[in-house]
Write an enzyme that holds these catalytic residues in place. Structure first.
Site, PDB file in Angstrom:
ATOM      1  N   LEU A 207       0.936  -0.931  -0.157  1.00 17.77           N
ATOM      2  CA  LEU A 207       0.120  -0.244  -0.534  1.00 17.77           C
ATOM      3  C   LEU A 207       0.649   1.342   0.160  1.00 17.77           C
ATOM      4  O   LEU A 207       1.657   1.056   0.552  1.00 17.77           O
ATOM      5  CB  LEU A 207      -0.824  -0.086   1.511  1.00 17.77           C
ATOM      6  N   HIS A 208       0.723   2.066  -1.071  1.00 18.31           N
ATOM      7  CA  HIS A 208       1.500   3.330  -0.523  1.00 18.31           C
ATOM      8  C   HIS A 208       0.737   4.348  -1.364  1.00 18.31           C
ATOM      9  O   HIS A 208       1.143   5.851  -1.633  1.00 18.31           O
ATOM     10  CB  HIS A 208       3.122   3.461  -1.878  1.00 18.31           C
TER      11      HIS A 208
END
Ligand code: UD1
Length: 371
Positions: A207-208
């Site tokens: 996740l980013h």
């Protein structure tokens, strides 16, 4: 001819490596300069990936670092302009959709240098995404546009790009994947190297995206969902620096450690390939990982409401899972019950995209630079 190539952030490296290799093999007469803008500067985000890909050292690093979008983009332009003037290339080649892509394309275009964009024409339709703005603008500034999936052409034509500028080259990121897969690090080995045991089966989480991680409430809801899922399927979670900062700030990191979720630093490319290949299921908001899981036939749940890479959903192993925690968990359980989507390999994701790019670029140089 002299071609100046730009890299900036981690996902650019997997795209650039096969392009440089193809030019070296098929068109050694083209002089290549490689400039790194320094948008990603952590060793973990860079050095190991360079080594894994056999990508040569850049000739120059602009060391721009982080900042707000305007600050970062402006700083790249300010530092890149004199370098471009000094090197005076016949064309500049940019990849992907990061801030450096549009910044360098704009500098080059204003100086009258043709721009070549690799991975042109991808559209999520979501202008709240910084990358979407970078994609639209870069394509408008480009003279030669190489697309990675068939549907991208229609997006470009709709925006008024002349069709003779568009070439369907295929996916250079998959060139890297196919070339490096035999060297992938087995999950057992990479987990041991990072001080962990490897679960027998696992899901892989990354996740980013700002939309998922910058808002504390949103991130907490997603992490709650992952904690819930981890009781059924242990999760491996290599954490991007942007996400790491938020997990620490919000105290969520402590909560994750109470569950079957293994927090890892950003990994090398060969480690990532091994972990993706061995996963029951991948959960991600990355663009590249949607493509890589499709190439590997591993089921992927994309934790977003849209994707600029629709072929991964229409043909590949990707499912748009949205961002509602309950819906994500329910889709993940469905994958565990049914084995999930395997999909098929999209057209031109065959390991030869960079060769098509090198060949077409040499032809284009020949037409433009003819006396
Ligand atoms: C950028 C790209 C994104 C790409 C991602 C891959 C843009 C707009 N976004 O997002 O499309 O998917 O790279 O990773 O260009 N940081 C570090 N070390 C680094 C780099 C960043 O600690 O080497 C931290 C900093 O706190 C920084 C934050 O991460 O403020 C965000 O970095 P930035 O370069 O702005 O964007 P990414 O989130 O990495």
């Amino acid at each position: 001819p002299h071609l100046l190539c730009i890299v900036a952030a981690r996902p650019n490296l997997m795209k650039m490596a096969p392009i440089l290799a193809a030019f070296a093999r098929l068109a050694p007469q083209v002089r290549i300069s490689l400039v790194h803008t320094g948008q990603h500067y952590d060793t973990a985000m860079n050095a190991q990936v360079f080594a894994d890909l056999g990508l040569r050292e850049p000739d120059l690093n602009l060391e721009v670092g982080s900042g707000s979008h305007a600050q970062q983009t402006a700083e790249i332009m300010r530092r890149y302009e004199p370098v471009h003037q000094d090197l005076a290339p016949h064309a500049v080649l940019v990849v992907g959709d990061v801030n450096s892509t549009v910044a360098c394309a704009l500098v080059a275009a204003k100086l009258g240098t043709p721009v070549i964009h690799v991975e042109a024409g991808l559209r999520s339709g979501d202008r709240a995404m910084p990358e979407e703005i970078n994609r639209v603008l870069t394509d408008q500034l480009s003279d030669l546009l190489f697309t990675s999936e068939a549907g991208a052409r229609a997006n470009l034509l709709r925006e008024g790009i002349a069709q003779e500028r568009i070439h369907f080259a295929g996916n250079v990121m998959i060139d890297s994947l196919l070339r490096q897969l035999p060297e992938a690090v087995p999950p057992l080995v990479s987990l041991r190297a990072h001080g962990h045991d490897c679960p027998a089966t696992y899901g892989l989480l990354t996740l980013h995206r700002p939309s998922n991680v910058d808002d504390a409430g949103r991130l907490a809801a997603l992490m709650d969902a992952m904690c819930g899922l981890s009781s059924q399927l242990p999760l491996l979670f290599p954490v991007h620096p942007r996400t790491r900062a938020m997990l620490e700030k919000t105290g969520l990191e402590r909560r994750l450690r109470e569950h079957a979720i293994v927090l890892l630093p950003p990994l090398g490319y060969l480690e990532m390939l091994g972990l993706m290949q061995g996963a029951r299921l991948v959960l991600t908001d990355s663009g590249g990982i949607q493509e890589e899981t499709t190439a590997l036939g591993v089921p992927c749940l994309t934790l977003r409401d849209n994707t600029e890479r629709p072929v991964t959903v229409d043909e590949g192993s990707n499912t748009l899972a949205g961002t509602d925690p309950a819906a994500i968990v329910s889709l993940a359980r469905q994958v565990l019950r049914t084995g999930g989507k395997r999909g098929r390999i999209p057209q031109h994701w065959d390991g030869h995209a960079a060769e098509r790019i090198a060949t077409a670029t040499v032809q284009w140089f020949a037409e433009r630079l003819a006396p």
